[in-house]
Design a protein around this motif. Structure first.
Motif, short mmCIF file in Angstrom:
data_model
loop_
_atom_site.label_atom_id
_atom_site.label_comp_id
_atom_site.label_asym_id
_atom_site.label_seq_id
_atom_site.Cartn_x
_atom_site.Cartn_y
_atom_site.Cartn_z
N ASP A 70 0.80 -1.22 0.00
CA ASP A 70 0.00 0.00 0.00
C ASP A 70 0.84 1.27 0.00
O ASP A 70 0.29 2.37 0.12
CB ASP A 70 -0.96 0.01 1.19
N LEU A 71 2.14 1.15 -0.18
CA LEU A 71 2.97 2.36 -0.21
C LEU A 71 2.58 3.35 -1.31
O LEU A 71 2.62 4.56 -1.08
CB LEU A 71 4.45 1.98 -0.33
N PRO A 72 2.19 2.88 -2.52
CA PRO A 72 1.77 3.88 -3.51
C PRO A 72 0.60 4.74 -3.04
O PRO A 72 0.56 5.95 -3.31
CB PRO A 72 1.39 3.03 -4.72
N LEU A 73 -0.36 4.14 -2.35
CA LEU A 73 -1.47 4.91 -1.80
C LEU A 73 -1.01 5.81 -0.66
O LEU A 73 -1.41 6.97 -0.58
CB LEU A 73 -2.57 3.96 -1.30
N TRP A 74 -0.17 5.28 0.20
CA TRP A 74 0.34 6.08 1.32
C TRP A 74 1.01 7.35 0.80
O TRP A 74 0.80 8.45 1.35
CB TRP A 74 1.33 5.24 2.14
N LYS A 75 1.83 7.22 -0.23
CA LYS A 75 2.60 8.36 -0.72
C LYS A 75 1.72 9.43 -1.35
O LYS A 75 2.15 10.60 -1.45
CB LYS A 75 3.65 7.87 -1.72
N GLN A 76 0.50 9.08 -1.74
CA GLN A 76 -0.42 10.11 -2.23
C GLN A 76 -0.82 11.07 -1.11
O GLN A 76 -1.09 12.25 -1.36
CB GLN A 76 -1.69 9.46 -2.81
N HIS A 121 -9.73 -4.46 -1.49
CA HIS A 121 -10.11 -3.05 -1.33
C HIS A 121 -8.91 -2.16 -1.62
O HIS A 121 -9.05 -1.07 -2.18
CB HIS A 121 -10.63 -2.82 0.08
N ALA A 122 -7.76 -2.65 -1.21
CA ALA A 122 -6.47 -2.03 -1.53
C ALA A 122 -5.44 -3.15 -1.56
O ALA A 122 -5.63 -4.18 -0.93
CB ALA A 122 -6.10 -0.97 -0.49
N PRO A 123 -4.34 -2.96 -2.29
CA PRO A 123 -3.38 -4.07 -2.45
C PRO A 123 -2.76 -4.54 -1.15
O PRO A 123 -2.47 -5.72 -0.97
CB PRO A 123 -2.31 -3.48 -3.38
N GLY A 124 -2.54 -3.60 -0.23
CA GLY A 124 -1.91 -3.94 1.03
C GLY A 124 -2.88 -4.00 2.20
O GLY A 124 -2.45 -3.90 3.35
N ALA A 125 -4.16 -4.16 1.92
CA ALA A 125 -5.14 -4.22 2.99
C ALA A 125 -4.87 -5.41 3.90
O ALA A 125 -4.54 -6.50 3.44
CB ALA A 125 -6.55 -4.32 2.42
N VAL A 126 -5.01 -5.18 5.20
CA VAL A 126 -4.85 -6.25 6.18
C VAL A 126 -6.01 -6.20 7.17
O VAL A 126 -6.67 -5.16 7.35
CB VAL A 126 -3.52 -6.14 6.97
N CYS A 127 -6.23 -7.34 7.81
CA CYS A 127 -7.10 -7.43 8.98
C CYS A 127 -6.26 -7.92 10.15
O CYS A 127 -5.20 -8.51 9.96
CB CYS A 127 -8.25 -8.40 8.73
#
Length: 210
Positions: free
Chosen positions: A91-97, A129-135
């Motif tokens: 999820d780093l690409p989303l984080w960097k946004q 939901h997102a590539p790096g989604a976790v539960c």
């Protein structure tokens, strides 16, 4: 369980992606005892979350995924408490946004165990939901913290960038619906549910194609 408990607050703000912005209310979950805690999803209001944590040692700020409404307050909360921010690297690409100049402090990986207040929370990588989604699964609390992967009534949304409906269904079927039926699902938005309440509806979700 050493007094471990789940605390909940709701924070309000916006969610922005793909050029749109929406008002949202987010669930913030605090897991711990009188001495230490972790925060699951530092959404919108670092001050309110810090007040809820109080004088306890904050061991980690866990991000279930990197949509901005789940991480916007994380750096401020980390700066205030010294707690590390943990995120799955996919999820780093989303984080960097949202935070281009401040990376997370550590990585979440499938199977990693986080310990707090005498209990363990196991990271389940549940992309879709997102590539790096976790539960996070905490059997001692009969609890699952599902972020935006599973809600009361179905899977998280998959209509925007970085999301994929078949993948989220696979994640829910293979990683979540295999948990004990009495497991309470503490979601990223809205009401809690249970695994037993959601499991019978898998085929309906597939037919509707959320």
């Amino acid at each position: 369980m050493a007094g471990a408990r789940i605390e909940h607050l709701v924070t309000s703000g916006t969610f922005s992606l793909d050029g749109g912005t929406w008002d949202v209310d987010n669930n913030v979950w605090i897991v711990g005892d009188d001495h230490e805690a972790i925060v699951v999803d530092a959404a919108h209001d670092a001050e309110a979350i810090a007040l809820a944590v109080g004088g306890r040692a904050l061991r980690a700020i866990v991000c279930t995924h990197a949509h901005d409404d789940h991480i916007d307050a994380a750096p401020q909360l980390a700066a205030r408490t010294g707690a590390p921010i943990l995120l799955h690297p996919d999820d780093l690409p989303l984080w960097k946004q949202t935070h281009p100049d401040r990376l997370p402090d550590g990585e979440l990986a499938d199977g990693r165990v986080l310990a707090v207040a005498g209990i363990e929370l196991t990271v389940l990588h549940t992309p879709g939901h997102a590539p790096g989604a976790v539960c996070l699964y905490a059997p001692a609390l009969t609890a699952l913290f599902s972020g935006d992967t599973l809600f009361a009534g179905g899977p998280g949304a998959t209509g925007r960038s970085y999301s994929h409906f078949p993948t989220i269904v696979d994640s829910i079927r293979d990683r979540l619906l295999t948990l004990p039926g009495d497991t309470v699902v503490h979601t990223g938005h809205g009401e809690t549910t249970t695994i037993a309440a959601e499991a019978p509806h898998l085929q309906e979700w597939l037919d509707r194609g959320f």
